[in-house]
Design a protein around this motif. Sequence first.
Motif: not given
Length: 534
Positions: A108-113, A146-147, A239-240
Amino acid sequence: NASKKQKSSGPNYEIGLPDAIDGKVVTRFPPEPSGYLHIGHAKAALLNEYFAKKYHGKLIVRFDDTNPSKENVEFQDAILEDVALLGIKPDVVTYTSDYMDHIHDLCIEMIKSGQAYADDTEVEQMRAERNEGIPSRYRERPAEESLAIFAEMDKGSDLGLKNCIRAKISYENPNKALRDPVIYRCNLLPHHRTGTKYKAYPTYDFACPIVDSLEGVTHALRTTEYRDRNPMYQWMLKAMNLRKVHVWEFSRMNFVRTLLSKRKLTALVDHGLVWGWDDPRFPTVRGVRRRGMTIDALQQYIISQGPSKNILTLDWTSFWATNKKIIDPNAPRHTAVAEEGLVKATLTNGPEAVYTKERLKHKKNPSLGNRNVVYSRDVLIEQADASALKKDEEVTLMDWGNAFVKEITRDESGKVTALKLELHLEGDFKKTEKKVTWLADTHDKVLADLVDFDYLITKDKLEEDDDYKEFLTPQTEFHTSVFADNAVKDLKKGDIVQIERKGYFIVDTPFDGNGITFFNIPDGKTVNRYGSKN
Ligand code: ATP
Ligand code: MG
Ligand code: MG
């Protein structure tokens, strides 16, 4: 010490890990529970354990279990047993599936960012686009979209099932592994540990760096064919904002005429082409063990391969030669003669009554104790030995003494049907040319089945696009009936013996009142009767 030579006392690789701090090294062996361990896995497992020990660190055995289509509890349990069989004691056993929520949050973090997006491009088209360096039409879609789709994937809805999540790395990088790899996809099959709780699962490329980092792995050992994917591994960590992990490469182990892939081994098991995962023709840890490979020799062999990065196709010769050195000093000797065409020889001046005498089980190793050898006037001799005899010749009866050939009776085809010999025990066994194996012709001789095996595959080196089904050896199992001395009655399953002039054997089925089954153990030297080297 990088320049230390390898000592015979134990493993001592010439290469260490970079940035290894004593007491702080953490390695992991990450099997997928999708089959039993093969000797390639054994190499990975032993190397990880070796470095953990060398630096007084920690070894994790982690099940990489995020694909319910291939995995199950049977395999998971079998792998733990196989790891124990290899003498490996992990400090901890973990499961990627225990990190599902954490991995999900990170997605989710990856999508948000803006570093990941949902995509429903068809598999074939996606492959073509990745190959040609064409961006997906969804690459720039807003994070909210995407979310929302990722939430549908979590539910396993029709919309969710059509989609996957891809990392937004590059669509045109010359390293094609970096072209927006898939990091999450749906699977509705129940998982053997989490059941139906999750409908979407992370791919190995996504989960592995995350869990390595979370578990404190300092050095991730990966085979060289992952080389193209290493930049992706590092990209994921960055990335994370995850802790850095060293990737250390080692070479994959391959053997001639051998399948070393769980997928293909599974197919052979499922199609009934072998007896099971512990088939003596299988390169699994259990298979080679059942064939007579000792764990000591397996460890020694793998360690002798060292941490080389060259991918070689190994031949089985030195594998079995390593084993022979270990089994020979402790393998009691036995006698057996082939049943087919067996010849009865009468010793004209032989003992009036049957008697037994204690003999060493192994002439060079008295600590193995004695066995009773039976002597009698009538003895059994193999057709192959009998046919070679000449009248009046002096020969040696193994471990008894010399004898003269007095009479040879043959049938029309020339086959020997009976022999008369005269013992000449004063004779010098060093002067005879022929040493003949014999067995007292008494009621207590034991019928034994000697089983030998050939490779399952006919081609030395299978290429990536070869269909292994076209290279299956038609016959791989060969039986010879023999009579063996009655001391074999005491042998237990897994006992290893040498049968005089026939080689090394392992007991697969102990004496059951009727007979006993032995499997031939390749010694790395003999060319077997099928013309292929063991
Ligand atoms: P397979 O195709 O046989 O299933 P895999 O790599 O998919 O192999 P895993 O259970 O994921 O199987 O592998 C566990 C570990 O064993 C990994 O670190 C992998 O790199 C290593 N490994 C697998 N096969 C070999 C091999 N032939 N030689 C050395 N290491 C291997
Ligand atoms: Mg794998
Ligand atoms: Mg594989």
